[in-house]
Design a protein around this motif. Structure first.
Motif, PDB file in Angstrom:
ATOM      1  N   LEU A 168      34.087  41.989  47.663  1.00  9.55           N
ATOM      2  CA  LEU A 168      34.898  40.778  47.642  1.00  9.55           C
ATOM      3  C   LEU A 168      35.998  40.858  48.693  1.00  9.55           C
ATOM      4  CD1 LEU A 168      35.467  40.576  43.768  1.00  9.55           C
ATOM      5  CD2 LEU A 168      33.732  39.361  45.096  1.00  9.55           C
ATOM      6  N   SER A 169      36.288  39.725  49.297  1.00  9.30           N
ATOM      7  CA  SER A 169      37.465  39.627  50.162  1.00  9.30           C
ATOM      8  C   SER A 169      38.689  39.519  49.256  1.00  9.30           C
ATOM      9  CB  SER A 169      37.365  38.383  51.041  1.00  9.30           C
ATOM     10  OG  SER A 169      37.534  37.218  50.242  1.00  9.30           O
ATOM     11  N   ASP A 170      39.864  39.572  49.849  1.00 10.83           N
ATOM     12  CA  ASP A 170      41.083  39.397  49.054  1.00 10.83           C
ATOM     13  C   ASP A 170      41.067  38.045  48.338  1.00 10.83           C
ATOM     14  OD1 ASP A 170      42.002  41.894  49.838  1.00 10.83           O
ATOM     15  OD2 ASP A 170      43.232  41.098  51.478  1.00 10.83           O
ATOM     16  N   LYS A 171      40.657  37.008  49.047  1.00 10.49           N
ATOM     17  CA  LYS A 171      40.591  35.667  48.453  1.00 10.49           C
ATOM     18  C   LYS A 171      39.583  35.635  47.308  1.00 10.49           C
ATOM     19  CE  LYS A 171      39.537  30.862  49.492  1.00 10.49           C
ATOM     20  NZ  LYS A 171      39.004  29.903  50.455  1.00 10.49           N
ATOM     21  N   ASP A 172      38.405  36.236  47.515  1.00  6.57           N
ATOM     22  CA  ASP A 172      37.391  36.294  46.460  1.00  6.57           C
ATOM     23  C   ASP A 172      37.941  36.983  45.215  1.00  6.57           C
ATOM     24  OD1 ASP A 172      35.327  35.154  48.063  1.00  6.57           O
ATOM     25  OD2 ASP A 172      34.734  37.136  48.809  1.00  6.57           O
ATOM     26  N   GLN A 173      38.681  38.076  45.422  1.00  3.11           N
ATOM     27  CA  GLN A 173      39.213  38.833  44.277  1.00  3.11           C
ATOM     28  C   GLN A 173      40.215  38.016  43.488  1.00  3.11           C
ATOM     29  OE1 GLN A 173      38.834  43.441  44.830  1.00  3.11           O
ATOM     30  NE2 GLN A 173      40.176  42.660  46.408  1.00  3.11           N
ATOM     31  N   ILE A 174      41.083  37.305  44.176  1.00  2.00           N
ATOM     32  CA  ILE A 174      42.062  36.470  43.485  1.00  2.00           C
ATOM     33  C   ILE A 174      41.349  35.415  42.645  1.00  2.00           C
ATOM     34  CG2 ILE A 174      43.866  34.732  43.835  1.00  2.00           C
ATOM     35  CD1 ILE A 174      44.750  36.466  46.289  1.00  2.00           C
ATOM     36  N   LEU A 213      38.205  35.529  41.470  1.00  2.00           N
ATOM     37  CA  LEU A 213      37.467  36.140  40.367  1.00  2.00           C
ATOM     38  C   LEU A 213      38.415  36.596  39.260  1.00  2.00           C
ATOM     39  CD1 LEU A 213      34.714  36.973  39.255  1.00  2.00           C
ATOM     40  CD2 LEU A 213      35.041  39.194  40.356  1.00  2.00           C
ATOM     41  N   GLN A 214      39.535  37.195  39.636  1.00  2.00           N
ATOM     42  CA  GLN A 214      40.508  37.619  38.629  1.00  2.00           C
ATOM     43  C   GLN A 214      41.006  36.420  37.829  1.00  2.00           C
ATOM     44  OE1 GLN A 214      43.497  39.719  40.872  1.00  2.00           O
ATOM     45  NE2 GLN A 214      42.104  41.384  41.393  1.00  2.00           N
ATOM     46  N   ILE A 257      39.383  33.608  37.282  1.00  7.04           N
ATOM     47  CA  ILE A 257      38.293  33.156  36.408  1.00  7.04           C
ATOM     48  C   ILE A 257      38.210  34.040  35.162  1.00  7.04           C
ATOM     49  CG2 ILE A 257      35.770  33.015  36.215  1.00  7.04           C
ATOM     50  CD1 ILE A 257      35.804  32.125  39.219  1.00  7.04           C
ATOM     51  N   VAL A 258      38.277  35.350  35.354  1.00  2.00           N
ATOM     52  CA  VAL A 258      38.176  36.283  34.228  1.00  2.00           C
ATOM     53  C   VAL A 258      39.322  36.054  33.244  1.00  2.00           C
ATOM     54  CG1 VAL A 258      38.383  38.726  33.591  1.00  2.00           C
ATOM     55  CG2 VAL A 258      36.847  38.044  35.446  1.00  2.00           C
ATOM     56  N   LEU A 259      40.540  35.984  33.749  1.00  2.00           N
ATOM     57  CA  LEU A 259      41.693  35.863  32.856  1.00  2.00           C
ATOM     58  C   LEU A 259      41.860  34.456  32.288  1.00  2.00           C
ATOM     59  CD1 LEU A 259      44.270  38.160  34.645  1.00  2.00           C
ATOM     60  CD2 LEU A 259      42.798  38.680  32.691  1.00  2.00           C
ATOM     61  N   SER A 260      41.217  33.456  32.910  1.00  5.09           N
ATOM     62  CA  SER A 260      41.327  32.088  32.399  1.00  5.09           C
ATOM     63  C   SER A 260      40.641  31.924  31.047  1.00  5.09           C
ATOM     64  CB  SER A 260      40.735  31.092  33.393  1.00  5.09           C
ATOM     65  OG  SER A 260      39.320  31.190  33.414  1.00  5.09           O
ATOM     66  N   LYS A 261      39.786  32.860  30.700  1.00  2.09           N
ATOM     67  CA  LYS A 261      39.101  32.794  29.410  1.00  2.09           C
ATOM     68  C   LYS A 261      40.071  33.033  28.253  1.00  2.09           C
ATOM     69  CE  LYS A 261      35.246  31.759  31.157  1.00  2.09           C
ATOM     70  NZ  LYS A 261      34.854  30.363  31.077  1.00  2.09           N
ATOM     71  N   GLY A 262      41.222  33.625  28.563  1.00  5.33           N
ATOM     72  CA  GLY A 262      42.262  33.779  27.559  1.00  5.33           C
ATOM     73  C   GLY A 262      42.065  34.877  26.543  1.00  5.33           C
ATOM     74  N   SER A 263      40.966  35.585  26.626  1.00  4.71           N
ATOM     75  CA  SER A 263      40.707  36.604  25.602  1.00  4.71           C
ATOM     76  C   SER A 263      41.039  38.014  26.076  1.00  4.71           C
ATOM     77  CB  SER A 263      39.245  36.536  25.168  1.00  4.71           C
ATOM     78  OG  SER A 263      38.391  36.705  26.275  1.00  4.71           O
ATOM     79  N   PHE A 264      41.468  38.160  27.322  1.00  2.00           N
ATOM     80  CA  PHE A 264      41.741  39.479  27.879  1.00  2.00           C
ATOM     81  C   PHE A 264      43.210  39.660  28.231  1.00  2.00           C
ATOM     82  CE2 PHE A 264      37.272  38.858  29.197  1.00  2.00           C
ATOM     83  CZ  PHE A 264      36.724  39.969  28.577  1.00  2.00           C
ATOM     84  N   TYR A 313      38.232  47.887  35.754  1.00  3.71           N
ATOM     85  CA  TYR A 313      38.097  47.037  36.923  1.00  3.71           C
ATOM     86  C   TYR A 313      38.604  47.803  38.132  1.00  3.71           C
ATOM     87  CZ  TYR A 313      39.289  43.338  40.286  1.00  3.71           C
ATOM     88  OH  TYR A 313      39.423  42.570  41.419  1.00  3.71           O
ATOM     89  N   ASN A 314      37.707  48.066  39.075  1.00  4.34           N
ATOM     90  CA  ASN A 314      38.059  48.689  40.346  1.00  4.34           C
ATOM     91  C   ASN A 314      37.982  47.602  41.406  1.00  4.34           C
ATOM     92  OD1 ASN A 314      38.214  51.313  39.234  1.00  4.34           O
ATOM     93  ND2 ASN A 314      36.013  51.527  39.400  1.00  4.34           N
ATOM     94  N   PRO A 315      39.118  47.137  41.910  1.00  7.87           N
ATOM     95  CA  PRO A 315      39.099  46.103  42.944  1.00  7.87           C
ATOM     96  C   PRO A 315      38.501  46.639  44.251  1.00  7.87           C
ATOM     97  CG  PRO A 315      41.300  46.339  41.988  1.00  7.87           C
ATOM     98  CD  PRO A 315      40.482  47.490  41.511  1.00  7.87           C
ATOM     99  N   CYS A 316      38.021  45.731  45.057  1.00  3.17           N
ATOM    100  CA  CYS A 316      37.565  46.089  46.402  1.00  3.17           C
ATOM    101  C   CYS A 316      38.792  46.335  47.270  1.00  3.17           C
ATOM    102  CB  CYS A 316      36.760  44.943  47.011  1.00  3.17           C
ATOM    103  SG  CYS A 316      35.252  44.550  46.118  1.00  3.17           S
TER     104      CYS A 316
END
Length: 167
Positions: free
Chosen positions: A10-16, A18-19, A21-28, A92-95
């Motif tokens: 992932l590029s820096d933009k891709d990571q932001i 994706l992160q 999207i993951v946290l928008s689920k509200g369960s983490f 989670y290991n970021p790129c």
């Protein structure tokens, strides 16, 4: 041992994205690694606290299971990390990008482990269900490359411009 994962570039933009999207689920909630105390410092976003490190790992935990974290102490630097085998956490290991190379990142969790008596222990069924759903979410939002590897849109553009994907 007995883990499930999704690997990606992932590029820096891709990571932001994706992160988010993951946290928008509200369960983490997010736990930084190498804490100075074995305490749950849940955060609502991924933020580096060890700026001297090239890459900082994170663990995400389903909020409903945050009390079930088992801590490992590292006597060399006096820090604590969640025990990935015994805790209901997803690593989670970021790129990272260095020069014209994008180094692989991943989400990883263990659904079961072998305890001190040699017995196979299944983690909480809710954790496995949530972990599997997270991996599906990540795969759904990235481009499938080959053999279980994925890439973000911007990372693919960088690759077309001459960047290399590295393990």
């Amino acid at each position: 041992m007995m883990g499930r994962q999704v690997n990606f570039w992932l590029s820096d933009k891709d990571q932001i994205e994706l992160q988010s999207i993951v946290l928008s689920k509200g369960s983490f909630a997010v736990i930084n690694t190498q804490l100075k105390a074995p305490a749950i410092l849940l955060k609502e976003k991924f933020e580096r606290v060890h700026l001297e490190h090239k890459v900082e790992r994170f663990h995400i935990v389903p909020k409903a299971l945050s009390e079930e974290i088992v801590w490992e102490h590292n006597p060399y630097n006096g820090t604590y990390d969640p025990d990935l085998s015994r805790s209901s956490v997803i690593q989670y290991n970021p790129c990272r990008i260095e020069g014209s190379s994008i180094f692989q990142g991943r989400f990883y969790f263990q659904a079961r482990y072998v305890d001190d008596l040699g017995q196979l222990v299944e983690k909480h069924a809710m954790f496995t269900k949530i972990g599997d759903a997270l991996l599906r979410l990540v795969r759904k939002n990235l481009n499938h490359l080959h053999s279980g590897f994925y890439a973000g849109n911007e990372a693919l553009k960088l690759k077309d411009a001459g960047f290399q994907f590295r393990p």
